[in-house]
Scaffold this motif. Structure first.
Motif, PDB file in Angstrom:
ATOM      1  N   ALA A 127      35.504  41.656  45.355  1.00 42.60           N
ATOM      2  CA  ALA A 127      36.845  41.054  45.393  1.00 42.60           C
ATOM      3  C   ALA A 127      36.784  39.553  45.602  1.00 42.60           C
ATOM      4  O   ALA A 127      37.636  38.813  45.091  1.00 42.60           O
ATOM      5  CB  ALA A 127      37.672  41.707  46.494  1.00 42.60           C
ATOM      6  N   LYS A 128      35.780  39.085  46.346  1.00 43.11           N
ATOM      7  CA  LYS A 128      35.619  37.648  46.580  1.00 43.11           C
ATOM      8  C   LYS A 128      35.487  36.894  45.255  1.00 43.11           C
ATOM      9  O   LYS A 128      36.030  35.796  45.091  1.00 43.11           O
ATOM     10  CB  LYS A 128      34.383  37.409  47.447  1.00 43.11           C
ATOM     11  CG  LYS A 128      34.104  35.943  47.769  1.00 43.11           C
ATOM     12  CD  LYS A 128      35.134  35.387  48.720  1.00 43.11           C
ATOM     13  CE  LYS A 128      34.804  33.946  49.117  1.00 43.11           C
ATOM     14  NZ  LYS A 128      35.870  33.350  49.960  1.00 43.11           N
ATOM     15  N   LYS A 129      34.797  37.509  44.294  1.00 41.64           N
ATOM     16  CA  LYS A 129      34.580  36.874  42.986  1.00 41.64           C
ATOM     17  C   LYS A 129      35.804  37.021  42.075  1.00 41.64           C
ATOM     18  O   LYS A 129      36.065  36.163  41.237  1.00 41.64           O
ATOM     19  CB  LYS A 129      33.363  37.495  42.300  1.00 41.64           C
ATOM     20  CG  LYS A 129      32.073  37.364  43.083  1.00 41.64           C
ATOM     21  CD  LYS A 129      30.953  38.130  42.393  1.00 41.64           C
ATOM     22  CE  LYS A 129      29.669  38.095  43.213  1.00 41.64           C
ATOM     23  NZ  LYS A 129      28.595  38.908  42.580  1.00 41.64           N
ATOM     24  N   GLN A 130      36.540  38.125  42.236  1.00 36.40           N
ATOM     25  CA  GLN A 130      37.622  38.445  41.300  1.00 36.40           C
ATOM     26  C   GLN A 130      38.958  37.785  41.643  1.00 36.40           C
ATOM     27  O   GLN A 130      39.827  37.665  40.792  1.00 36.40           O
ATOM     28  CB  GLN A 130      37.830  39.963  41.248  1.00 36.40           C
ATOM     29  CG  GLN A 130      36.647  40.761  40.723  1.00 36.40           C
ATOM     30  CD  GLN A 130      36.552  40.771  39.212  1.00 36.40           C
ATOM     31  OE1 GLN A 130      35.509  41.011  38.644  1.00 36.40           O
ATOM     32  NE2 GLN A 130      37.650  40.522  38.527  1.00 36.40           N
ATOM     33  N   LEU A 131      39.133  37.400  42.895  1.00 33.23           N
ATOM     34  CA  LEU A 131      40.427  36.869  43.331  1.00 33.23           C
ATOM     35  C   LEU A 131      40.519  35.368  43.062  1.00 33.23           C
ATOM     36  O   LEU A 131      39.631  34.605  43.443  1.00 33.23           O
ATOM     37  CB  LEU A 131      40.627  37.144  44.823  1.00 33.23           C
ATOM     38  CG  LEU A 131      42.021  36.863  45.397  1.00 33.23           C
ATOM     39  CD1 LEU A 131      43.050  37.804  44.777  1.00 33.23           C
ATOM     40  CD2 LEU A 131      42.012  37.009  46.915  1.00 33.23           C
ATOM     41  N   LEU A 132      41.609  34.948  42.415  1.00 30.38           N
ATOM     42  CA  LEU A 132      41.847  33.531  42.165  1.00 30.38           C
ATOM     43  C   LEU A 132      41.978  32.781  43.495  1.00 30.38           C
ATOM     44  O   LEU A 132      42.317  33.376  44.520  1.00 30.38           O
ATOM     45  CB  LEU A 132      43.131  33.359  41.340  1.00 30.38           C
ATOM     46  CG  LEU A 132      43.000  33.629  39.829  1.00 30.38           C
ATOM     47  CD1 LEU A 132      44.374  33.764  39.191  1.00 30.38           C
ATOM     48  CD2 LEU A 132      42.195  32.520  39.149  1.00 30.38           C
ATOM     49  N   PRO A 133      41.710  31.459  43.493  1.00 30.70           N
ATOM     50  CA  PRO A 133      41.702  30.687  44.745  1.00 30.70           C
ATOM     51  C   PRO A 133      42.932  30.882  45.619  1.00 30.70           C
ATOM     52  O   PRO A 133      42.820  31.002  46.834  1.00 30.70           O
ATOM     53  CB  PRO A 133      41.580  29.241  44.250  1.00 30.70           C
ATOM     54  CG  PRO A 133      40.827  29.363  42.963  1.00 30.70           C
ATOM     55  CD  PRO A 133      41.280  30.637  42.343  1.00 30.70           C
ATOM     56  N   GLN A 134      44.112  30.915  45.018  1.00 32.37           N
ATOM     57  CA  GLN A 134      45.339  31.078  45.797  1.00 32.37           C
ATOM     58  C   GLN A 134      45.868  32.511  45.768  1.00 32.37           C
ATOM     59  O   GLN A 134      47.016  32.766  46.144  1.00 32.37           O
ATOM     60  CB  GLN A 134      46.428  30.123  45.259  1.00 32.37           C
ATOM     61  CG  GLN A 134      46.021  28.658  45.238  1.00 32.37           C
ATOM     62  CD  GLN A 134      45.555  28.168  46.598  1.00 32.37           C
ATOM     63  OE1 GLN A 134      46.171  28.476  47.615  1.00 32.37           O
ATOM     64  NE2 GLN A 134      44.460  27.421  46.620  1.00 32.37           N
ATOM     65  N   GLY A 135      45.020  33.433  45.311  1.00 31.75           N
ATOM     66  CA  GLY A 135      45.459  34.822  45.168  1.00 31.75           C
ATOM     67  C   GLY A 135      45.520  35.572  46.479  1.00 31.75           C
ATOM     68  O   GLY A 135      45.098  35.086  47.533  1.00 31.75           O
ATOM     69  N   LYS A 136      46.051  36.786  46.410  1.00 36.61           N
ATOM     70  CA  LYS A 136      46.196  37.638  47.596  1.00 36.61           C
ATOM     71  C   LYS A 136      45.531  38.991  47.358  1.00 36.61           C
ATOM     72  O   LYS A 136      45.598  39.549  46.262  1.00 36.61           O
ATOM     73  CB  LYS A 136      47.666  37.825  47.952  1.00 36.61           C
ATOM     74  CG  LYS A 136      48.381  36.507  48.310  1.00 36.61           C
ATOM     75  CD  LYS A 136      49.800  36.747  48.784  1.00 36.61           C
ATOM     76  CE  LYS A 136      50.558  35.428  48.948  1.00 36.61           C
ATOM     77  NZ  LYS A 136      49.940  34.551  49.959  1.00 36.61           N
ATOM     78  N   LEU A 137      44.905  39.464  48.427  1.00 34.93           N
ATOM     79  CA  LEU A 137      44.253  40.772  48.405  1.00 34.93           C
ATOM     80  C   LEU A 137      45.035  41.700  49.328  1.00 34.93           C
ATOM     81  O   LEU A 137      45.173  41.425  50.522  1.00 34.93           O
ATOM     82  CB  LEU A 137      42.811  40.630  48.888  1.00 34.93           C
ATOM     83  CG  LEU A 137      41.984  41.900  49.108  1.00 34.93           C
ATOM     84  CD1 LEU A 137      41.900  42.711  47.832  1.00 34.93           C
ATOM     85  CD2 LEU A 137      40.604  41.537  49.595  1.00 34.93           C
TER      86      LEU A 137
END
Length: 365
Positions: free
Chosen positions: A279-289
């Motif tokens: 998930a660290k690689k897949q999430l955009l910089p300002q994205g939310k998990l």
């Protein structure tokens, strides 16, 4: 049906030798001894004869394993599963041959390559229940239309976590270009995201039935252009970064070998570490998990560890934006299970974001 994917289903049985028959006049004690010796028994005449045998087998094993301890409960379930699956029912031309049997559409839908075979009675019962859910549909409070869950796909019968997610989506004001739904299952979370304006949702699942079922459910509607599916673990083939990652993982740690449905309830040891790493690689910089979870493991003493809390404390990848919690409704008075802990259960919605150091920010510029 998507023929490129192999459906998970009860294995058809073809036996050439004659079987011991069971009907209303058969000695039940002798039949149970036959089962204990490892020999299958064929139900004849009426479907209800099989139900009678199952009931008597359960009573017999309950006396053998009094259910006084957790270990006895496990031994009872293991013994019942082993012996009950030796009770067979005949199928000819995709129909159960015994009288007054239910009509089960899965027999034709799932077994195109064979029309005459045998199945264990508990598997037939499972197919029948699944067919009723599929045919009649289930109402989900967060969706306008009924869901028609495919055979072998987990679907929720409690909706507290879905309501929590729905409330969060109403307030979400971030980008809605894309999202990823890990372990899409029956597709409810993805449909919620589409309802609130997400343009594209990518859904993965290791269960082939989930992919086939959702593909059929969407057909050629607009949904099929908004939801893209992939059979695979975690992020599957999707490599593009996204604004939102949603994960509704199993809530209890794995104990024994699992079937497909159990995989939706119990998580393997490395699931969360693998997920957060990817998930660290897949999430955009300002994205939310967003992780939907529960304190079920802690209040039932299945584990002392909370995987999301452990990630926040030790992972060094994500930070907590917000955690929302909602108490679970008390179990029905009709349930026979001991569920005193339900008064303590809470579903949780964890919102995580990237941890950024000054070096990270500089490299992004």
């Amino acid at each position: 049906m998507n023929t490129a994917i192999k459906i998970s289903k009860p294995e058809p049985i073809v036996i050439q030798t004659s079987l011991e028959l069971f009907h209303r006049a058969t000695d039940i004690k002798r039949t149970i001894k036959t089962l204990e010796s490892g020999n299958p028994v064929l139900i004849t005449a009426f479907y209800s004869n099989g139900l009678v045998l199952l009931k008597e087998l359960k009573h017999y094993l309950q006396k053998k394993f009094p259910n006084d301890s957790f270990q006895e409960q496990r031994e009872f379930r293991a013994a019942y599963q082993k012996l009950s699956n030796l009770i067979l029912v005949e199928i000819v031309a995709h129909k159960l041959t015994v009288k007054k049997a239910p009509s089960i559409g899965w027999l034709e839908k799932l077994y195109l390559e064979i029309s005459d075979f045998l199945l264990p009675l508990p598997q037939v019962q499972g197919l029948n229940s699944a067919w009723q859910w599929y045919k009649n549909g289930i109402s989900v409070p967060v969706l306008r239309n009924k869901m028609h869950p495919y055979y072998g796909v987990y679907f929720p019968t409690r909706f507290d976590h879905l309501l929590l997610f729905d409330q969060w989506l109403k307030r979400y004001d971030g980008a809605k270009k894309s999202a990823i739904d890990i372990g899409i299952g029956s597709g409810i979370l993805s449909l919620q995201m589409i309802k609130y304006g997400f343009q594209n949702v990518f859904g993965t699942d290791t269960n082939p039935n989930a992919i086939v079922g959702l593909t059929e459910f969407m057909g050629t509607t607009k949904l099929s252009r908004k939801i893209t599916l992939d059979q695979g673990s975690l992020f599957g083939k999707f490599e593009k970064q996204t604004e939102l990652i949603v994960f509704n993982p199993p809530w209890l740690p794995q104990a024994d070998n699992l079937d497909r449905i159990d995989e939706a309830i119990y998580y393997p040891k490395n699931l969360f570490s693998d997920f957060f790493t990817a998930a660290k690689k897949q999430l955009l910089p300002q994205g939310k998990l967003v992780v939907l979870f529960s304190n079920l493991g802690q209040i039932t003493a299945a584990t002392k560890e909370h995987p999301v809390e452990m990630e926040l404390a030790n992972g060094g990848r994500f930070q907590l934006e917000k955690c929302y919690k909602k108490s679970v409704k008390v179990a029905s008075d009709k349930t026979k299970r001991t569920q005193h802990w339900r008064t303590l259960e809470e579903v949780e919605l964890w919102v995580l974001t990237h941890i950024y150091t000054e070096i990270t920010r500089s490299s992004e510029r």
